[in-house]
Design an enzyme around this catalytic site. Structure first.
Site, PDB file in Angstrom:
ATOM      1  N   MET A 179      -8.304   3.064   9.211  1.00 11.79           N
ATOM      2  CA  MET A 179      -7.505   1.929   8.744  1.00 11.79           C
ATOM      3  C   MET A 179      -6.474   1.493   9.796  1.00 11.79           C
ATOM      4  O   MET A 179      -6.427   2.034  10.893  1.00 11.79           O
ATOM      5  CB  MET A 179      -6.794   2.306   7.451  1.00 11.79           C
ATOM      6  CG  MET A 179      -7.666   2.212   6.218  1.00 11.79           C
ATOM      7  SD  MET A 179      -6.675   2.534   4.739  1.00 11.79           S
ATOM      8  CE  MET A 179      -7.808   1.985   3.471  1.00 11.79           C
TER       9      MET A 179
ATOM     10  N   THR B  69       4.372   2.535   5.513  1.00  9.67           N
ATOM     11  CA  THR B  69       2.977   2.090   5.630  1.00  9.67           C
ATOM     12  C   THR B  69       2.271   3.012   6.610  1.00  9.67           C
ATOM     13  O   THR B  69       2.864   3.396   7.631  1.00  9.67           O
ATOM     14  CB  THR B  69       2.847   0.631   6.129  1.00  9.67           C
ATOM     15  OG1 THR B  69       1.496   0.411   6.577  1.00  9.67           O
ATOM     16  CG2 THR B  69       3.785   0.305   7.283  1.00  9.67           C
TER      17      THR B  69
ATOM     18  N   ASP C  63       5.440  -4.901   6.050  1.00  6.77           N
ATOM     19  CA  ASP C  63       6.022  -6.208   6.374  1.00  6.77           C
ATOM     20  C   ASP C  63       6.083  -7.160   5.174  1.00  6.77           C
ATOM     21  O   ASP C  63       7.040  -7.928   5.042  1.00  6.77           O
ATOM     22  CB  ASP C  63       5.310  -6.858   7.575  1.00  6.77           C
ATOM     23  CG  ASP C  63       3.812  -6.943   7.400  1.00  6.77           C
ATOM     24  OD1 ASP C  63       3.294  -6.429   6.378  1.00  6.77           O
ATOM     25  OD2 ASP C  63       3.146  -7.520   8.279  1.00  6.77           O
ATOM     26  N   GLY C  64       5.090  -7.099   4.290  1.00  8.76           N
ATOM     27  CA  GLY C  64       5.123  -7.945   3.080  1.00  8.76           C
ATOM     28  C   GLY C  64       6.325  -7.589   2.213  1.00  8.76           C
ATOM     29  O   GLY C  64       7.037  -8.463   1.692  1.00  8.76           O
TER      30      GLY C  64
ATOM     31  N   ARG D 263      18.749  11.313  -5.257  1.00  8.05           N
ATOM     32  CA  ARG D 263      19.656  12.481  -5.241  1.00  8.05           C
ATOM     33  C   ARG D 263      20.910  12.215  -4.411  1.00  8.05           C
ATOM     34  O   ARG D 263      22.010  12.587  -4.811  1.00  8.05           O
ATOM     35  CB  ARG D 263      18.908  13.729  -4.766  1.00  8.05           C
ATOM     36  CG  ARG D 263      17.884  14.148  -5.821  1.00  8.05           C
ATOM     37  CD  ARG D 263      17.447  15.572  -5.674  1.00  8.05           C
ATOM     38  NE  ARG D 263      16.684  15.978  -6.847  1.00  8.05           N
ATOM     39  CZ  ARG D 263      15.814  16.972  -6.858  1.00  8.05           C
ATOM     40  NH1 ARG D 263      15.588  17.675  -5.771  1.00  8.05           N
ATOM     41  NH2 ARG D 263      15.179  17.289  -7.975  1.00  8.05           N
TER      42      ARG D 263
ATOM     43  N   ARG E  38       1.063  -5.243  -5.253  1.00  9.16           N
ATOM     44  CA  ARG E  38       1.336  -6.399  -4.395  1.00  9.16           C
ATOM     45  C   ARG E  38       1.495  -7.575  -5.354  1.00  9.16           C
ATOM     46  O   ARG E  38       0.591  -7.851  -6.129  1.00  9.16           O
ATOM     47  CB  ARG E  38       0.174  -6.632  -3.420  1.00  9.16           C
ATOM     48  CG  ARG E  38       0.013  -5.482  -2.413  1.00  9.16           C
ATOM     49  CD  ARG E  38      -1.046  -5.777  -1.358  1.00  9.16           C
ATOM     50  NE  ARG E  38      -1.035  -4.756  -0.313  1.00  9.16           N
ATOM     51  CZ  ARG E  38      -1.983  -3.832  -0.149  1.00  9.16           C
ATOM     52  NH1 ARG E  38      -3.025  -3.804  -0.947  1.00  9.16           N
ATOM     53  NH2 ARG E  38      -1.892  -2.942   0.821  1.00  9.16           N
TER      54      ARG E  38
ATOM     55  N   GLY F  69       0.837  -1.210   0.000  1.00 13.23           N
ATOM     56  CA  GLY F  69       0.000   0.000   0.000  1.00 13.23           C
ATOM     57  C   GLY F  69       0.865   1.250   0.000  1.00 13.23           C
ATOM     58  O   GLY F  69       1.874   1.305   0.691  1.00 13.23           O
TER      59      GLY F  69
ATOM     60  N   HIS G 215      -9.788   4.926   1.980  1.00  5.74           N
ATOM     61  CA  HIS G 215      -8.526   5.276   1.315  1.00  5.74           C
ATOM     62  C   HIS G 215      -8.181   6.759   1.342  1.00  5.74           C
ATOM     63  O   HIS G 215      -7.074   7.130   0.952  1.00  5.74           O
ATOM     64  CB  HIS G 215      -8.540   4.743  -0.131  1.00  5.74           C
ATOM     65  CG  HIS G 215      -8.395   3.250  -0.160  1.00  5.74           C
ATOM     66  ND1 HIS G 215      -9.465   2.428   0.070  1.00  5.74           N
ATOM     67  CD2 HIS G 215      -7.314   2.461  -0.337  1.00  5.74           C
ATOM     68  CE1 HIS G 215      -9.046   1.168   0.030  1.00  5.74           C
ATOM     69  NE2 HIS G 215      -7.757   1.159  -0.210  1.00  5.74           N
TER      70      HIS G 215
ATOM     71  N   ARG H 249      -5.196  -2.126   9.555  1.00  7.32           N
ATOM     72  CA  ARG H 249      -5.189  -3.608   9.599  1.00  7.32           C
ATOM     73  C   ARG H 249      -5.393  -4.090  11.027  1.00  7.32           C
ATOM     74  O   ARG H 249      -6.362  -3.716  11.657  1.00  7.32           O
ATOM     75  CB  ARG H 249      -3.881  -4.180   9.049  1.00  7.32           C
ATOM     76  CG  ARG H 249      -3.803  -4.125   7.548  1.00  7.32           C
ATOM     77  CD  ARG H 249      -2.593  -4.886   7.045  1.00  7.32           C
ATOM     78  NE  ARG H 249      -2.280  -4.454   5.706  1.00  7.32           N
ATOM     79  CZ  ARG H 249      -2.847  -4.928   4.604  1.00  7.32           C
ATOM     80  NH1 ARG H 249      -3.743  -5.871   4.690  1.00  7.32           N
ATOM     81  NH2 ARG H 249      -2.521  -4.455   3.424  1.00  7.32           N
TER      82      ARG H 249
ATOM     83  N   ASP I 293       2.603  -0.564  12.020  1.00  7.40           N
ATOM     84  CA  ASP I 293       2.475  -1.899  12.626  1.00  7.40           C
ATOM     85  C   ASP I 293       3.774  -2.697  12.624  1.00  7.40           C
ATOM     86  O   ASP I 293       3.759  -3.916  12.740  1.00  7.40           O
ATOM     87  CB  ASP I 293       1.377  -2.700  11.893  1.00  7.40           C
ATOM     88  CG  ASP I 293       1.660  -2.838  10.399  1.00  7.40           C
ATOM     89  OD1 ASP I 293       2.607  -2.193   9.894  1.00  7.40           O
ATOM     90  OD2 ASP I 293       0.935  -3.598   9.736  1.00  7.40           O
TER      91      ASP I 293
ATOM     92  N   ASP J   1       0.076   2.137   8.559  1.00  7.94           N
ATOM     93  CA  ASP J   1      -0.445   1.347   9.685  1.00  7.94           C
ATOM     94  C   ASP J   1       0.367   1.455  10.977  1.00  7.94           C
ATOM     95  O   ASP J   1      -0.137   1.141  12.049  1.00  7.94           O
ATOM     96  CB  ASP J   1      -0.535  -0.138   9.293  1.00  7.94           C
ATOM     97  CG  ASP J   1      -1.508  -0.353   8.146  1.00  7.94           C
ATOM     98  OD1 ASP J   1      -2.372   0.512   7.921  1.00  7.94           O
ATOM     99  OD2 ASP J   1      -1.395  -1.394   7.468  1.00  7.94           O
TER     100      ASP J   1
END
Ligand code: F6P
Length: 326
Positions: free
Chosen positions: A169, A125, A103-104, A25, A72, A11, A249, A171, A129, A127
């Site tokens: 949001m 992200t 994390d992904g 740069r 993704r 994301g 979003h 997750r 998280d 999140d």
């Protein structure tokens, strides 16, 4: 190291452009050739490399989203996908890679490092998280976006004596709800880390009403519950008007805050420096206001700790006699 590449994956998050700009740069200023890979790992296995120059990243630091676009990719997570990625990187003699994502994205970075490509991860992200870093890129901007929504919703809700539920949001992480809820003075903050019964929520609302307070803001993290379901339950139980807003979003876009531009810029430079020193398999982050780096596998093993103290504090300053913490 003379040739490096950068990509954004998963994301998007405000501040990613500041990080890309800094990588390009600073890398060029250190005598490196820098390539941008479009659409994350998907673009890597499709061999989409763009040579970058100082001007390629002009006029982006103030923009949300990501200049390189993002995706993704399931194919990249297979052996065949990763072999293809390594083949294309070798073919262009690219010696190091910087990936910006969550994390992904870091799982991909770990896999590439194991296959001999020095790879550095920048936490991008909204999140917040990731356990090893206090903040991720985009979190601050997302919290400010939510705050803006809370302010506007409070104007109309208090005018009508209504209860309002705002779903945000994150997750499985309650940080956006906690930080924006605290800043926005939400009467109730629901996060996945603190299981809360419906009975407790009703007690809090009834307590407020008995004190003559009829309008309340409830901020719910998407990982805790659905705004619409809670709205139906509360309006049926109390017989009062309740409104629900899912911010969705909206929270991912917008011009990055000063903090996210700062973090993106510093992390971009830090990542290039690590590659220059011949280091790979690392993620960069910030802890207690100090920039840090850590081996990716070590960072992945850390367990995230929710800030229960801050959560309770948010509850106290919203003038509640009822604590959701047991
Ligand atoms: O990880 C960022 C995030 O915005 C989460 O907060 C949310 O659950 C998810 O991505 C939404 O994903 P998508 O953009 O694929 O709908």
């Amino acid at each position: 190291m003379r040739k490096i590449a950068v990509l954004t994956s998963g994301g998007d998050a405000p501040g990613m452009n500041a990080a890309i700009r800094a990588v390009v740069r600073y890398g060029i200023s250190e005598g490196m050739e820098v390539y941008g890979i479009e659409r994350g790992y998907a673009g890597l296995i499709e061999n989409v490399f763009l040579p970058m120059n100082m001007r390629s990243v002009a006029d982006i630091v103030q923009r949300g989203g990501t200049l390189l676009r993002t995706a993704r990719s399931n194919e990249f997570m297979t052996d065949a996908g990763q072999e293809l990625a390594v083949k294309f990187l070798h073919k262009r003699a690219i010696e190091g890679l910087i990936v910006i994502g969550g994390d992904g994205t870091f799982k991909g970075a770990e896999a590439l490092s194991k296959r001999g490509i020095p790879t550095i991860g920048i936490p991008g992200t909204i999140d917040n998280d990731l356990a090893y870093t206090d903040y991720t890129l985009g979190f601050d901007t997302a919290c400010n976006t939510v705050l803006d929504a809370i302010n506007k919703l409070r104007d109309t809700m208090s005018s009508h004596d209504r209860i309002c539920i705002i779903e945000v949001m994150g997750r499985n992480c309650g940080d956006i709800a906690l930080h924006a809820g605290l800043g926005g003075g939400a009467e109730i903050i629901l996060v996945p880390e603190v299981p809360t019964t419906y009975h407790e929520i009703l007690s809090r609302l009834n307590d407020d009403r008995s004190k003559g307070k009829f309008s309340s803001i409830i901020v719910v993290a998407e990982g805790a519950c659905k705004a619409q379901e809670l709205k139906d339950k509360i309006s049926t139980s109390l017989g009062v008007p309740v409104r629900a807003t899912v911010l969705g979003h909206l929270q991912r876009g917008g011009s990055p805050s000063a903090r996210d531009r700062y973090l993106g810029t510093c992390w971009g430079v830090q990542a290039v420096k690590l590659l220059k020193e011949g280091k790979g398999n690392k993620v960069v982050g910030i802890r207690d206001n100090r920039f840090i780096d850590l081996d990716i596998d070590k960072a992945a093993k850390l367990k995230r700790e929710f800030d229960y103290e801050l959560y309770e504090l948010a509850n106290v300053v919203s003038n509640s006699a009822i604590s959701f913490l047991r």
